[in-house]
Each structure stands twice: as structure tokens, then as C-alpha cells.
Design a protein around this motif. Structure first.
Motif, PDB file in Angstrom:
ATOM      1  N   ALA A 135      59.552  79.610 -33.416  1.00 42.61           N
ATOM      2  CA  ALA A 135      60.661  80.551 -33.232  1.00 42.61           C
ATOM      3  C   ALA A 135      60.699  81.087 -31.799  1.00 42.61           C
ATOM      4  O   ALA A 135      61.766  81.141 -31.176  1.00 42.61           O
ATOM      5  CB  ALA A 135      60.534  81.707 -34.221  1.00 42.61           C
ATOM      6  N   LEU A 136      59.540  81.471 -31.272  1.00 39.83           N
ATOM      7  CA  LEU A 136      59.486  81.981 -29.899  1.00 39.83           C
ATOM      8  C   LEU A 136      59.911  80.906 -28.902  1.00 39.83           C
ATOM      9  O   LEU A 136      60.670  81.186 -27.965  1.00 39.83           O
ATOM     10  CB  LEU A 136      58.071  82.477 -29.575  1.00 39.83           C
ATOM     11  CG  LEU A 136      57.638  83.785 -30.225  1.00 39.83           C
ATOM     12  CD1 LEU A 136      56.151  84.035 -29.996  1.00 39.83           C
ATOM     13  CD2 LEU A 136      58.465  84.953 -29.688  1.00 39.83           C
ATOM     14  N   GLN A 137      59.418  79.694 -29.096  1.00 39.28           N
ATOM     15  CA  GLN A 137      59.808  78.598 -28.210  1.00 39.28           C
ATOM     16  C   GLN A 137      61.312  78.366 -28.273  1.00 39.28           C
ATOM     17  O   GLN A 137      61.963  78.172 -27.237  1.00 39.28           O
ATOM     18  CB  GLN A 137      59.072  77.319 -28.588  1.00 39.28           C
ATOM     19  CG  GLN A 137      57.602  77.288 -28.211  1.00 39.28           C
ATOM     20  CD  GLN A 137      56.950  75.961 -28.571  1.00 39.28           C
ATOM     21  OE1 GLN A 137      57.595  75.056 -29.096  1.00 39.28           O
ATOM     22  NE2 GLN A 137      55.668  75.838 -28.306  1.00 39.28           N
ATOM     23  N   ALA A 138      61.872  78.384 -29.479  1.00 42.10           N
ATOM     24  CA  ALA A 138      63.302  78.115 -29.647  1.00 42.10           C
ATOM     25  C   ALA A 138      64.148  79.171 -28.934  1.00 42.10           C
ATOM     26  O   ALA A 138      65.107  78.835 -28.217  1.00 42.10           O
ATOM     27  CB  ALA A 138      63.657  78.061 -31.131  1.00 42.10           C
ATOM     28  N   ILE A 168      52.121  73.240 -23.070  1.00 38.31           N
ATOM     29  CA  ILE A 168      52.731  73.259 -24.405  1.00 38.31           C
ATOM     30  C   ILE A 168      52.735  71.859 -25.022  1.00 38.31           C
ATOM     31  O   ILE A 168      52.395  71.683 -26.202  1.00 38.31           O
ATOM     32  CB  ILE A 168      54.153  73.834 -24.348  1.00 38.31           C
ATOM     33  CG1 ILE A 168      54.102  75.322 -23.987  1.00 38.31           C
ATOM     34  CG2 ILE A 168      54.869  73.641 -25.690  1.00 38.31           C
ATOM     35  CD1 ILE A 168      55.465  75.985 -23.864  1.00 38.31           C
ATOM     36  N   LEU A 169      53.085  70.842 -24.223  1.00 38.52           N
ATOM     37  CA  LEU A 169      53.157  69.491 -24.772  1.00 38.52           C
ATOM     38  C   LEU A 169      51.786  68.941 -25.138  1.00 38.52           C
ATOM     39  O   LEU A 169      51.643  68.228 -26.137  1.00 38.52           O
ATOM     40  CB  LEU A 169      53.853  68.554 -23.787  1.00 38.52           C
ATOM     41  CG  LEU A 169      55.349  68.796 -23.575  1.00 38.52           C
ATOM     42  CD1 LEU A 169      55.946  67.716 -22.685  1.00 38.52           C
ATOM     43  CD2 LEU A 169      56.085  68.854 -24.904  1.00 38.52           C
ATOM     44  N   LEU A 200      54.037  80.789 -25.004  1.00 38.31           N
ATOM     45  CA  LEU A 200      52.903  80.056 -24.434  1.00 38.31           C
ATOM     46  C   LEU A 200      51.584  80.559 -25.015  1.00 38.31           C
ATOM     47  O   LEU A 200      50.711  79.769 -25.395  1.00 38.31           O
ATOM     48  CB  LEU A 200      52.900  80.217 -22.913  1.00 38.31           C
ATOM     49  CG  LEU A 200      51.824  79.459 -22.137  1.00 38.31           C
ATOM     50  CD1 LEU A 200      51.999  77.957 -22.310  1.00 38.31           C
ATOM     51  CD2 LEU A 200      51.875  79.835 -20.664  1.00 38.31           C
ATOM     52  N   VAL A 201      51.443  81.884 -25.117  1.00 41.58           N
ATOM     53  CA  VAL A 201      50.215  82.468 -25.661  1.00 41.58           C
ATOM     54  C   VAL A 201      50.025  82.066 -27.115  1.00 41.58           C
ATOM     55  O   VAL A 201      48.947  81.620 -27.526  1.00 41.58           O
ATOM     56  CB  VAL A 201      50.238  84.008 -25.522  1.00 41.58           C
ATOM     57  CG1 VAL A 201      49.060  84.628 -26.273  1.00 41.58           C
ATOM     58  CG2 VAL A 201      50.204  84.408 -24.059  1.00 41.58           C
ATOM     59  N   VAL A 202      51.084  82.218 -27.926  1.00 42.60           N
ATOM     60  CA  VAL A 202      50.994  81.873 -29.347  1.00 42.60           C
ATOM     61  C   VAL A 202      50.753  80.376 -29.521  1.00 42.60           C
ATOM     62  O   VAL A 202      50.024  79.954 -30.429  1.00 42.60           O
ATOM     63  CB  VAL A 202      52.271  82.311 -30.091  1.00 42.60           C
ATOM     64  CG1 VAL A 202      52.224  81.868 -31.554  1.00 42.60           C
ATOM     65  CG2 VAL A 202      52.439  83.819 -30.018  1.00 42.60           C
ATOM     66  N   ALA A 240      64.265  85.790 -21.061  1.00 36.76           N
ATOM     67  CA  ALA A 240      63.844  84.416 -21.336  1.00 36.76           C
ATOM     68  C   ALA A 240      62.401  84.202 -20.895  1.00 36.76           C
ATOM     69  O   ALA A 240      61.613  83.552 -21.596  1.00 36.76           O
ATOM     70  CB  ALA A 240      64.771  83.431 -20.621  1.00 36.76           C
ATOM     71  N   TRP A 241      62.023  84.761 -19.742  1.00 33.53           N
ATOM     72  CA  TRP A 241      60.654  84.610 -19.251  1.00 33.53           C
ATOM     73  C   TRP A 241      59.653  85.350 -20.130  1.00 33.53           C
ATOM     74  O   TRP A 241      58.551  84.856 -20.386  1.00 33.53           O
ATOM     75  CB  TRP A 241      60.560  85.095 -17.809  1.00 33.53           C
ATOM     76  CG  TRP A 241      60.790  84.006 -16.827  1.00 33.53           C
ATOM     77  CD1 TRP A 241      61.851  83.857 -15.978  1.00 33.53           C
ATOM     78  CD2 TRP A 241      59.950  82.873 -16.618  1.00 33.53           C
ATOM     79  NE1 TRP A 241      61.725  82.705 -15.262  1.00 33.53           N
ATOM     80  CE2 TRP A 241      60.569  82.082 -15.617  1.00 33.53           C
ATOM     81  CE3 TRP A 241      58.755  82.437 -17.166  1.00 33.53           C
ATOM     82  CZ2 TRP A 241      60.014  80.889 -15.161  1.00 33.53           C
ATOM     83  CZ3 TRP A 241      58.204  81.249 -16.709  1.00 33.53           C
ATOM     84  CH2 TRP A 241      58.821  80.487 -15.726  1.00 33.53           C
ATOM     85  N   VAL A 242      60.014  86.539 -20.603  1.00 38.97           N
ATOM     86  CA  VAL A 242      59.124  87.287 -21.496  1.00 38.97           C
ATOM     87  C   VAL A 242      58.862  86.491 -22.769  1.00 38.97           C
ATOM     88  O   VAL A 242      57.721  86.356 -23.234  1.00 38.97           O
ATOM     89  CB  VAL A 242      59.732  88.664 -21.845  1.00 38.97           C
ATOM     90  CG1 VAL A 242      58.926  89.348 -22.947  1.00 38.97           C
ATOM     91  CG2 VAL A 242      59.772  89.562 -20.610  1.00 38.97           C
ATOM     92  N   LEU A 243      59.919  85.933 -23.336  1.00 44.29           N
ATOM     93  CA  LEU A 243      59.775  85.132 -24.551  1.00 44.29           C
ATOM     94  C   LEU A 243      58.965  83.865 -24.295  1.00 44.29           C
ATOM     95  O   LEU A 243      58.166  83.443 -25.138  1.00 44.29           O
ATOM     96  CB  LEU A 243      61.152  84.767 -25.102  1.00 44.29           C
ATOM     97  CG  LEU A 243      61.965  85.913 -25.707  1.00 44.29           C
ATOM     98  CD1 LEU A 243      63.364  85.443 -26.077  1.00 44.29           C
ATOM     99  CD2 LEU A 243      61.257  86.477 -26.939  1.00 44.29           C
ATOM    100  N   MET A 244      59.156  83.252 -23.130  1.00 45.74           N
ATOM    101  CA  MET A 244      58.422  82.028 -22.814  1.00 45.74           C
ATOM    102  C   MET A 244      56.919  82.301 -22.679  1.00 45.74           C
ATOM    103  O   MET A 244      56.090  81.514 -23.156  1.00 45.74           O
ATOM    104  CB  MET A 244      58.955  81.405 -21.532  1.00 45.74           C
ATOM    105  CG  MET A 244      58.260  80.091 -21.152  1.00 45.74           C
ATOM    106  SD  MET A 244      58.433  78.791 -22.430  1.00 45.74           S
ATOM    107  CE  MET A 244      60.119  78.266 -22.117  1.00 45.74           C
ATOM    108  N   VAL A 245      56.572  83.407 -22.030  1.00 46.11           N
ATOM    109  CA  VAL A 245      55.150  83.757 -21.896  1.00 46.11           C
ATOM    110  C   VAL A 245      54.547  84.025 -23.272  1.00 46.11           C
ATOM    111  O   VAL A 245      53.431  83.580 -23.576  1.00 46.11           O
ATOM    112  CB  VAL A 245      54.972  84.983 -20.975  1.00 46.11           C
ATOM    113  CG1 VAL A 245      53.533  85.487 -21.016  1.00 46.11           C
ATOM    114  CG2 VAL A 245      55.360  84.630 -19.542  1.00 46.11           C
TER     115      VAL A 245
END
Length: 213
Positions: free
Chosen positions: A149-152, A118-119, A178-180, A170-175
Motif C-alpha cells: 500500500a505504501l509503495q502504491a 526495493i527490487l 522503503l523502511v517497511v 510522495a517522498w515521505v511515503l517513499m521513505v
């Protein structure tokens, strides 16, 4: 035949004209930057083991994330869009998200490889913006806003000391984030190439070359 209404142009997509950088929208952006070290200190306090400090870190993160939405809406609604804001606003976002991801990796909540991916994307897009700034400013795309928004949401849940189903969410949102993040990073590269190719600066350079032939 009825035609669909024309889309309202986004003020952030066009150069600013006579708007002072000293305005409330930019103040909120600078506030977000100032909150980054406060958030980082709270998150890392006691090695991330203090539930109270984690909840306080979440509160600061939520306020900082809220300013991201408010400053953009104010800038558009009140005609306060500036080139300064268009450049500094995404930098403020990246500083906040970067501090959050590094902090979460330091306390073993998020794997380092996710933070690195991500960074690298965020830093790469920031450098890309500066590389083409002579040709124009690239405002955040819709995909970029979805990414933020997804990252936040994902980071906010990881900051809280959660377990069970909420931790799974939280993991579903993080994945998804990451894709977006990766997809929009590629999109920004294409946008930068197009901006450079179609800018007035490039057109003037082509005209000079033709005149010297």
C-alpha cells in the motif's frame, strides 16, 4: 472472565481444496500483469516529459493497483483462494511495482539506489517463496500488505507530474515504504525458516531418519 473473540482464520494461509484456477479473482490478477507493459510504455513516453502521458500512466497504475485489492477480497469472500493465486498474485504486484520503480529511475524521478534496494528485496522474497514451496505457500503478511500500500501510494504520486508539497508527501511515503520493505523482507526470511522447520515434509523426513537409526 470474558475472553476476546478468536481471530477469523485467513483463507490464504491454508492450502486450497478443489477450487479451480479459472476464476474471477485469478483473472483480475492476470489483468494486472497484462497492464504492466501498458503502464510502462505510457510512463516512459517522451522521456517522461509529457504530462498527459504521465497522467494516463497514473490512471493505468491506479486500475492495476485496484485489482490487487479486489482480487484478494473476492478470493476470500467467495472461497476462490487457490495456490496458483497465492503464488501469482505477489508476482503480479512485484512486476507492477518493479516496472514503476525502474521507469521512475529512468526518468530521474526516483534515485536508482532506492529502486535497487526495493527490487532486491522483492526478487529475494519471490525466490524464497519458490524455495520453500514444497513445504507450503507463504501468503502475504499484514506487513507485506502495508508495504504494498505504501509503495502504491508513493509511486502513484511520483508518476504524476507533481511539484511542491505533494511532491514532498510522495517522498515521505517513499521513505516509509522503503523502511517497511526492508523490515518485512527480514520477517519473510524468518517465516520461511519456520515454515520449512515445521512442515509435514520436514516432519516426515525426520521420522524416516529416526526409523533408520
Amino acid at each position: 472472565m470474558m475472553h476476546p473473540p478468536a481471530a477469523t482464520p485467513d483463507p490464504a494461509a491454508h492450502p486450497s481444496d478443489g477450487v479451480s484456477n479459472w476464476n474471477v479473482a485469478n483473472y483480475l490478477t492476470m489483468l494486472r500483469i497484462a497492464l504492466v507493459p501498458v503502464f510502462g510504455w505510457l510512463l516512459l513516453a517522451d522521456g517522461g516529459e509529457s504530462d498527459g502521458m504521465r497522467i494516463a500512466a497514473f490512471a493505468v497504475f491506479a486500475v492495476a493497483s485496484l485489482t490487487d485489492r479486489i482480487d484478494g477480497d473476492l478470493a476470500r469472500a467467495r472461497g476462490l483462494v487457490t495456490d496458483f493465486g497465492k503464488v501469482v498474485d505477489p508476482i503480479a504486484d512485484k512486476a507492477l511495482m518493479g516496472m514503476a520503480l525502474i521507469g521512475l529511475s529512468l526518468i530521474d524521478e526516483v534515485p536508482w539506489w532506492i529502486t535497487v534496494v526495493i527490487l532486491v528485496r522483492e526478487i529475494g522474497v519471490t525466490l524464497l517463496r519458490f524455495a520453500v514451496i514444497r513445504h507450503g505457500v507463504m501468503p502475504a503478511s499484514r506487513g507485506g500488505k502495508l508495504k504494498t500500500a505504501l509503495q502504491a501510494f508513493a509511486i502513484g504520486l511520483f508518476v504524476l507530474p507533481l511539484e511542491g508539497v505533494l511532491h514532498g508527501i510522495a517522498w515521505v511515503l517513499m521513505v516509509a515504504a522503503l523502511v517497511v520493505t526492508v523490515v518485512t523482507g527480514v520477517d519473510y526470511v524468518f517465516r520461511a525458516v519456520q515454515l520449512r522447520r515445521n512442515s509435514e515434509r520436514t516432519a516426515a523426513r525426520r521420522a524416516r531418519r529416526r526409523s533408520h537409526r
